[in-house]
Design a protein around this motif. Structure first.
Motif, PDB file in Angstrom:
ATOM      1  N   ASN A 146      -6.984  -0.468  -4.012  1.00 42.93           N
ATOM      2  CA  ASN A 146      -6.203   0.747  -4.134  1.00 42.93           C
ATOM      3  C   ASN A 146      -4.825   0.543  -3.513  1.00 42.93           C
ATOM      4  O   ASN A 146      -4.652   0.723  -2.301  1.00 42.93           O
ATOM      5  CB  ASN A 146      -6.950   1.904  -3.452  1.00 42.93           C
ATOM      6  CG  ASN A 146      -6.295   3.241  -3.687  1.00 42.93           C
ATOM      7  OD1 ASN A 146      -5.152   3.323  -4.135  1.00 42.93           O
ATOM      8  ND2 ASN A 146      -7.021   4.293  -3.367  1.00 42.93           N
ATOM      9  N   THR A 147      -3.853   0.165  -4.332  1.00 41.45           N
ATOM     10  CA  THR A 147      -2.509  -0.091  -3.803  1.00 41.45           C
ATOM     11  C   THR A 147      -1.862   1.182  -3.276  1.00 41.45           C
ATOM     12  O   THR A 147      -1.104   1.125  -2.305  1.00 41.45           O
ATOM     13  CB  THR A 147      -1.597  -0.745  -4.873  1.00 41.45           C
ATOM     14  OG1 THR A 147      -1.541   0.103  -6.008  1.00 41.45           O
ATOM     15  CG2 THR A 147      -2.092  -2.116  -5.247  1.00 41.45           C
ATOM     16  N   ASP A 148      -2.167   2.325  -3.877  1.00 46.34           N
ATOM     17  CA  ASP A 148      -1.590   3.587  -3.381  1.00 46.34           C
ATOM     18  C   ASP A 148      -2.042   3.865  -1.949  1.00 46.34           C
ATOM     19  O   ASP A 148      -1.245   4.303  -1.114  1.00 46.34           O
ATOM     20  CB  ASP A 148      -1.974   4.756  -4.296  1.00 46.34           C
ATOM     21  CG  ASP A 148      -1.297   4.667  -5.658  1.00 46.34           C
ATOM     22  OD1 ASP A 148      -0.217   4.036  -5.750  1.00 46.34           O
ATOM     23  OD2 ASP A 148      -1.851   5.226  -6.627  1.00 46.34           O
ATOM     24  N   ALA A 149      -3.306   3.604  -1.664  1.00 47.11           N
ATOM     25  CA  ALA A 149      -3.817   3.800  -0.307  1.00 47.11           C
ATOM     26  C   ALA A 149      -3.153   2.817   0.662  1.00 47.11           C
ATOM     27  O   ALA A 149      -2.844   3.179   1.806  1.00 47.11           O
ATOM     28  CB  ALA A 149      -5.334   3.634  -0.281  1.00 47.11           C
ATOM     29  N   GLU A 150      -2.940   1.580   0.205  1.00 44.47           N
ATOM     30  CA  GLU A 150      -2.259   0.585   1.049  1.00 44.47           C
ATOM     31  C   GLU A 150      -0.845   1.044   1.387  1.00 44.47           C
ATOM     32  O   GLU A 150      -0.391   0.932   2.527  1.00 44.47           O
ATOM     33  CB  GLU A 150      -2.196  -0.775   0.335  1.00 44.47           C
ATOM     34  CG  GLU A 150      -3.521  -1.462   0.184  1.00 44.47           C
ATOM     35  CD  GLU A 150      -4.021  -2.106   1.464  1.00 44.47           C
ATOM     36  OE1 GLU A 150      -3.201  -2.435   2.344  1.00 44.47           O
ATOM     37  OE2 GLU A 150      -5.243  -2.269   1.567  1.00 44.47           O
ATOM     38  N   ILE A 151      -0.132   1.562   0.388  1.00 42.80           N
ATOM     39  CA  ILE A 151       1.239   2.031   0.597  1.00 42.80           C
ATOM     40  C   ILE A 151       1.255   3.178   1.599  1.00 42.80           C
ATOM     41  O   ILE A 151       2.056   3.184   2.541  1.00 42.80           O
ATOM     42  CB  ILE A 151       1.877   2.458  -0.745  1.00 42.80           C
ATOM     43  CG1 ILE A 151       2.092   1.233  -1.633  1.00 42.80           C
ATOM     44  CG2 ILE A 151       3.178   3.215  -0.526  1.00 42.80           C
ATOM     45  CD1 ILE A 151       2.446   1.560  -3.078  1.00 42.80           C
TER      46      ILE A 151
END
Length: 174
Positions: A146-151
């Motif tokens: 989940n790249t959005d969560a990483e961001i």
């Protein structure tokens, strides 16, 4: 009007740096001979005088918040090392490498540079570069679903504290 410096302030403009430089010289030389002590004193006086003009523009930061962020990053490095070790030693099919961009909330040079350094220092992520025109940092994660969560996590744990440390409002330039 310039403030007049005392003799001591002119001799040792950065006393802490002077002590560190002199101590490092003695430790690197593994000697406390008179010659080494004299060289340590000369270096301890000379090097801070040479670097003083470069430190004049040092930003005013909130040290308590900086210390808190230091321990957050240190903790994240420890936990990330364990996580990355498990990922690398585990099955390759469990790795999900991703490239993603972290949008920056400021054009402040110190904030963005330190954010990129923190991202790179934390195992499992690497910042590939700061794109000033786009206003983001290109990041590679060893494994994420989940790249959005990483961001969101990068912005919450690192960027927001950095903005507070340097007293920068979102969207503000350096």
């Amino acid at each position: 009007m310039k403030e007049k410096k005392s003799f001591f302030q002119r001799l040792l403009p950065l006393p802490f740096v002077s002590v560190v430089v002199a101590a490092c010289w003695l430790m690197l030389g593994h000697s406390a001979d008179l010659f080494d002590i004299l060289v340590a004193i000369i270096l301890g006086i000379g090097i801070p005088k040479i670097i003083e003009p470069f430190l004049v523009g040092t930003p005013h930061i909130k040290w308590r918040l900086a210390l808190k962020l230091f321990f957050v990053v240190l903790w994240d490095i420890i936990i990330s090392n364990i996580r990355v070790a498990k990922q690398v030693l585990g099955p390759i099919k469990n790795l999900h490498p991703q490239w993603f961009r972290v949008p920056l909330d400021s054009e402040h040079e110190h904030v963005n540079t330190l954010l990129a350094m923190i991202i790179t220092t934390t195992p499992g992520t690497v910042s590939a570069g700061i794109d000033q025109e786009r206003g983001d940092i290109l990041v590679h994660a060893l494994s994420t679903d989940n790249t959005d969560a990483e961001i969101i996590e990068i912005k919450r744990r690192y960027e927001q504290p950095l903005l507070e440390i340097f007293n920068v409002k979102q969207g503000e330039d350096a």
